[in-house]
Write a protein that holds these residues in place. Structure first.
Motif, PDB file in Angstrom:
ATOM      1  N   ILE A 236      -6.200   1.365  -7.684  1.00 39.57           N
ATOM      2  CA  ILE A 236      -5.354   1.373  -6.487  1.00 39.57           C
ATOM      3  C   ILE A 236      -6.123   1.791  -5.246  1.00 39.57           C
TER       4      ILE A 236
ATOM      5  N   ILE B  91      -7.654  -3.998   1.144  1.00 38.33           N
ATOM      6  CA  ILE B  91      -6.638  -4.591   2.025  1.00 38.33           C
ATOM      7  C   ILE B  91      -6.834  -4.090   3.449  1.00 38.33           C
TER       8      ILE B  91
ATOM      9  N   VAL C 252      -7.904  -6.525   6.469  1.00 37.74           N
ATOM     10  CA  VAL C 252      -6.982  -6.756   7.585  1.00 37.74           C
ATOM     11  C   VAL C 252      -7.698  -6.479   8.906  1.00 37.74           C
TER      12      VAL C 252
ATOM     13  N   PHE D  42      -2.489  -0.582 -10.752  1.00 37.44           N
ATOM     14  CA  PHE D  42      -1.815  -0.470  -9.463  1.00 37.44           C
ATOM     15  C   PHE D  42      -1.285   0.931  -9.182  1.00 37.44           C
TER      16      PHE D  42
ATOM     17  N   SER E 260      -2.760  12.225  -3.257  1.00 41.52           N
ATOM     18  CA  SER E 260      -3.260  13.256  -2.369  1.00 41.52           C
ATOM     19  C   SER E 260      -4.350  12.707  -1.463  1.00 41.52           C
TER      20      SER E 260
ATOM     21  N   VAL F 197      -6.188  -0.749  -2.054  1.00 42.19           N
ATOM     22  CA  VAL F 197      -5.722  -0.360  -0.717  1.00 42.19           C
ATOM     23  C   VAL F 197      -6.880  -0.402   0.284  1.00 42.19           C
TER      24      VAL F 197
ATOM     25  N   ALA G 104      -8.101  12.493   0.872  1.00 44.04           N
ATOM     26  CA  ALA G 104      -9.438  12.032   0.532  1.00 44.04           C
ATOM     27  C   ALA G 104     -10.364  13.151   0.075  1.00 44.04           C
TER      28      ALA G 104
ATOM     29  N   PHE H 202      -8.360   8.258  -3.909  1.00 47.89           N
ATOM     30  CA  PHE H 202      -7.499   7.500  -3.005  1.00 47.89           C
ATOM     31  C   PHE H 202      -7.606   8.041  -1.582  1.00 47.89           C
ATOM     32  N   SER H 203      -7.627   7.141  -0.610  1.00 44.14           N
ATOM     33  CA  SER H 203      -7.735   7.588   0.776  1.00 44.14           C
ATOM     34  C   SER H 203      -7.131   6.574   1.737  1.00 44.14           C
ATOM     35  N   TRP H 204      -6.411   7.095   2.733  1.00 44.37           N
ATOM     36  CA  TRP H 204      -5.914   6.236   3.827  1.00 44.37           C
ATOM     37  C   TRP H 204      -6.853   6.304   5.016  1.00 44.37           C
ATOM     38  N   ASP H 205      -7.818   7.195   4.952  1.00 44.04           N
ATOM     39  CA  ASP H 205      -8.548   7.589   6.138  1.00 44.04           C
ATOM     40  C   ASP H 205      -9.698   6.629   6.422  1.00 44.04           C
TER      41      ASP H 205
ATOM     42  N   ALA I  50       0.828  -1.194   0.000  1.00 41.71           N
ATOM     43  CA  ALA I  50       0.000   0.000   0.000  1.00 41.71           C
ATOM     44  C   ALA I  50       0.869   1.253   0.000  1.00 41.71           C
TER      45      ALA I  50
END
Lengths: 319, 345, 282
Positions: free
Chosen positions: C67, C74, C78, C53, B21, C71, B23, C225-228, B13
């Motif tokens: 992507i 995943i 997890v 990807f 960038s 992410v 969200a 895209f975001s990690w949050d 990841a």
């Protein structure tokens, strides 16, 4: 268990004894969490579905009209209930012998070097997204099924015989039987993988002694290993049944989605899960309450099916 | 084992996500039909302004539910709310794009546009009253076409959808029997046939069943070259399902006489108007709890009205005529923040 | 003598029939897999490229990738598997080792089977009620919890089944050596049951990796895209579901590529996990 571990625990003063109650507490807590989760789902469903249940009463279960038009709003779930039981039962009937055969093949017959690849391949069936089964069923399986199974069977059925009724419907590859077959493929890996795992836990001595007495492979399986794993095997069936009853997406694509009673194997029908999946997004008010009540009904049906299974097996095995 | 998976996942990841960038800062949900064009607008908008708007298709019913529950900044619905409904929930709505529903069929030897249908005939077919393709009623509208002696298999949407809502609303307008029977809704008690999931499901069943008839949204029929029927409109003209004919229906509509933009574009007057046409709507709270997010939503749609027509046409949507856009912009004045002032501009 | 020879012949024949049956059904199962995989690969391979990807999900007509969905999937898987393994293994252990014949044990066991067949859409609705509605936002975390609720019963059921099949003698000998019961469970029973628990975990992972319905009402989806995990998050199944049903061929292609990716991941995880765990000795 034939021995009381607590007695033994008291007699010994081993290292890590203090952790004992904590560990048991953790295990107990985890089990209780599951219970709370299910309880929560049930409570949420009952509250959400109550408006529909109180309005329609028993008609919700016995009624055959499902009319979401706000000016009529009648919800009777008999069609989806019958569809759910029918497709799940057919799927189990098809998948169980196949899953058993695959498991025995892998454990008893398969050459060692092929065991892992074939086992992995069957488990891979479980990892294909449900929607792929749906699209595959719709675009690949249905045309084949229509031309190679439905049409020949329908024309072969003698006029006026019971087969004509069984094989009635529109021969376009959708309907009860087609949905059951797709379901059977989907639940197969769950049952095969669990059965295989169970078979391989049968102690070698047990099987070898049977072979030593001159039993054939078939006899060892039928008379020795199968009885040994009986309890777990029921678990495997439950895994499969659970998946079959609750499967939404794949069934929705191929069952034909009509709310009445199916008249034949090739006729379109619906299941509880497919009805929820079809209509929930757009539903509001009484319709949404009815769909939630349908979900509650699915739980009740699962309860009844499981209870029945236990009752039938009570005298044979401890479950 | 788990550690390994977590580590591997994090590593993958991290590598993949490097340089991306953050969200979205506003989110909306609802109708499935306009989702592709909203996504397209959002993509270009983000590239130009760096403001992210995340729209997700969860169905019109879901859009209403979520905006009322306040889990999203705006909702979207194919089924307009009446002004009473809007007032009851403190909501406001405005149209964005227009689309149409197209009857499609599978008849051997008959090509797209050869079969002519009226609303009345379509309703009788879907009621199960007309059972054969060579029925005299169909034949009377189709002189010179060799209609096959085939049973009609009716295919409808199984999932509740704006497409079904438009289709059944049209049948209700055309045929009192339909109105008294199944009626108009996003899901009804279909008197005949079988249901396919989504446009795909309907199209697949139609293709696999000789003699089948179904209905799909225009973009789907066009992209997949389906055999459509020609319909008779209110002016008595036979019209083809084309973008220009949907636009004709939208242009003829009297938006300024529709409080809260509650308007179905079905069976509009106009020589070229396609009869089964409808707009899709955005739902917002009239009183925004957060003035900034209200401002962000409206500036997105303002931008889309200005710059989005080309992208919409590329995806086979029809955009609103300029006077309608001006009307909508005027209505935005009544969307206010906590301080009672309009949030936009 | 003659009777015995006939008996032997009959037994041989019935054994042959049994062996043939097992072989044939395995062939049928593998054929079904091959057919589905064939469709998946032929439809999906065309959409697979480096963009998948590196880029986020596009609108129709724009090149793009998956992507953000990869992410998101995943991260939520997890979280889901972590919670599910924790609860499932402990609960399965309690059912097998501590519950005995107790009434509460029977109730938990029974209700776990019920939970197994809960349609995933209902689990999604429940998590919506407890995590999305109160916090006024869809979130990746809610998605993870919904996945955990689907995976935990599978792991519980298989853990209990394989633990119960371990000989009582194993427990007795462990305790006789002076170990506390939890030591016996951890060092002997769990170790012996690794392969079985792993099977359960893999099945659970396979099940959740393709689930759309529980994520649609919890994590929603995210075009970007975001990690949050506190906000809407993309996932492969939801992207597949939405893109597969659009009229646009480029999005359909992306959906098939995503489906291929999920199947490939499940395959890879299965193979890797099997390599870590020893194949049960016969």
């Amino acid at each position: 268990m034939s021995i009381d571990l607590n007695v033994m625990r008291r007699r010994s003063t081993p290292r890590g004894f203090a952790f004992e109650p904590i560990f048991e507490g953790l295990c107990f807590g985890a089990a209780t969490t599951l219970l709370i989760a299910l309880g929560g789902v049930l409570v949420a469903l009952t509250i959400g579905g109550w408006p529909a249940l109180s309005k329609f009463g028993l008609n919700f279960i016995t009624g055959v009209t499902w009319d979401p038009n706000p000016e009529h709003e009648v919800y009777g779930a008999a069609g989806p209930i019958v569809g759910t039981l029918l497709t799940s039962a057919l799927a189990l009937m098809m998948a169980l012998p196949v899953a058993g055969g695959v498991a025995f093949f892998l454990v008893e017959l398969c050459p060692t070097f092929l065991r892992r690849p074939i086992g992995t391949a069957v488990e891979l069936l479980a990892g294909i997204p449900s929607i792929v089964y749906g699209m595959w069923g719709l675009f690949v399986f249905a045309p084949f099924f229509a031309s190679h199974v439905e049409t020949p069977l329908m024309s072969a059925a003698p006029v006026g015989s019971v087969w004509e009724t069984v094989f009635s419907g529109i021969p376009n590859g959708s309907g009860i039987l087609a949905a059951s077959i797709i379901l059977a493929i989907m639940i197969l890996p769950f049952m095969a993988a669990t059965l295989r795992e169970l078979l391989s836990t049968v102690p070698a001595q047990v099987r070898e002694s049977a072979y030593g007495l001159g039993a054939t492979t078939g006899e060892v399986v039928m008379k020795v290993t199968l009885p040994y794993i009986q309890r777990g095997a029921i678990g495997a069936v439950m895994l499969g049944l659970g998946r079959a009853l609750g499967e939404t997406m794949a069934v929705t694509f191929i069952i034909g989605n009509s709310h009445g009673f199916p008249k034949g194997m090739f006729d379109s029908g619906s299941t509880i899960a497919s009805t929820i999946a079809n209509e929930f997004n757009e539903a509001s008010g009484l319709q949404s309450a009815s769909l939630i009540a349908l979900g509650l009904l699915l739980f009740v049906i699962t309860f009844l099916v499981l209870a029945l299974a236990r009752l039938l097996l009570r005298n044979q095995v401890k479950v | 084992m788990i550690k390994t998976i977590v580590a591997a996942a994090a590593a993958t990841a991290m590598v993949a996500g490097a340089g991306m960038s953050v969200a979205a800062n506003i989110s909306g949900a609802g109708a499935t039909f306009p989702a592709p064009v909203y996504a397209k607008w959002a993509e270009t908008y983000k590239a130009q302004t760096n403001n992210a708007l995340n729209y997700q298709a969860i169905g019109s019913g879901g859009g209403k539910k979520q905006i009322i529950a306040n889990t999203v900044d705006f909702g979207a619905s194919d089924k307009p709310m009446t002004s009473a409904e809007l007032a009851a929930n403190g909501l406001q709505q405005f149209p964005t794009v227009v689309g149409g529903v197209v009857p499609v069929m599978n008849l051997p030897g008959i090509k797209a546009g050869q079969i002519r249908l009226t609303g009345q005939v379509l309703a009788d077919i879907y009621l199960g009253l007309i059972k054969k393709w060579n029925d005299p009623v169909i034949a009377s509208w189709n002189k010179g076409v060799a209609l096959p002696n085939l049973p009609i298999t009716v295919v409808h949407r199984s999932d509740g959808s704006g497409t079904s809502f438009l289709f059944t609303s049209y049948l209700s307008m055309e045929d009192p029997k339909w109105q008294a029977g199944p009626g108009a809704n996003d899901a009804v008690n279909w008197p005949a046939g079988l249901g396919g999931k989504g446009n795909d499901g309907v199209a697949a069943f139609v293709k696999q069943t000789t003699g089948a008839i179904g209905y799909v949204e225009y973009a789907y029929a066009k992209q997949n070259n389906m055999d459509y029927a020609v319909m008779r409109n209110k002016s008595g003209k036979w019209v083809m399902p084309t973008a220009a004919n949907f636009a004709a229906a939208a242009a003829g509509a009297k938006w300024n006489a529709a409080p809260g933009f509650y308007l179905l574009l079905l069976d509009q007057p106009g020589a070229n108007a396609w009869p089964i046409t409808g707009a899709t709507f955005i739902l917002m709270h009239s009183k925004q709890t957060n003035a900034q997010s209200g401002h962000d939503v409206l500036s997105f749609f303002d931008w889309s009205y200005k710059n989005g027509d080309g992208a919409a046409a590329g995806l086979d949507y029809v955009t609103l005529p300029d006077p309608v856009k001006a009307l909508v912009r005027k209505s935005w004045k009544s969307i206010v923040g906590p301080n009672g002032k309009p949030v936009y501009p | 003598m003659a009777v015995s020879a006939r008996l032997v012949a009959t037994r041989r024949l019935s054994n042959l029939a049994f062996v043939a049956f097992c072989g044939v059904v395995t062939a049928i199962a593998l054929t079904a897999l091959a057919l589905i995989l064939y469709s998946l690969v032929t439809q999906g391979i065309g959409g697979l490229n480096l963009d998948i990807f590196t880029k986020s999900t596009p609108a129709a007509g724009t090149p793009g990738g998956l992507i953000n969905a990869i992410v998101g999937s995943i991260m939520m898987s997890v979280v889901g598997m972590f919670i599910a393994l924790l609860i499932g293994i402990l609960a399965g252990t309690w059912l097998a080792e501590y519950a005995g014949d107790s009434r509460f044990g029977a109730v938990v066991r029974f209700l776990n089977d019920v939970l197994l067949s809960a349609p995933s859409i209902l689990i999604g609705l429940f998590v919506y009620e407890i995590l999305v509605f109160p916090f006024k936002t869809f979130s990746g975390f809610a998605g993870g919890v919904a996945l955990a609720m689907l995976a935990a019963p599978v792991i519980t059921r298989t853990t209990e089944d394989v633990l119960k099949l371990q000989p009582v003698a194993l427990r007795e000998s462990g305790v006789a050596l002076g170990s506390p019961v939890w030591h016996v469970i951890r060092n002997i029973l769990w170790r012996g049951a690794t392969s079985g628990i792993l099977t359960g975990a893999l099945l659970a992972f396979a099940r959740i990796s393709g689930e759309t319905a529980p994520l649609l009402f919890t994590a929603l989806n995210n075009q970007f895209f975001s990690w949050d995990m506190a906000h809407p998050m993309a996932s492969l199944p939801v992207v597949i579901f939405q893109d597969a049903l659009t009229p646009y061929p480029d999005l359909n292609r992306l959906a098939w590529a995503g489906a291929l990716l999920i199947a490939g991941t499940v395959l890879a995880v299965t193979i890797i996990a099997r390599a870590f765990a020893k194949e049960p000795k016969r």
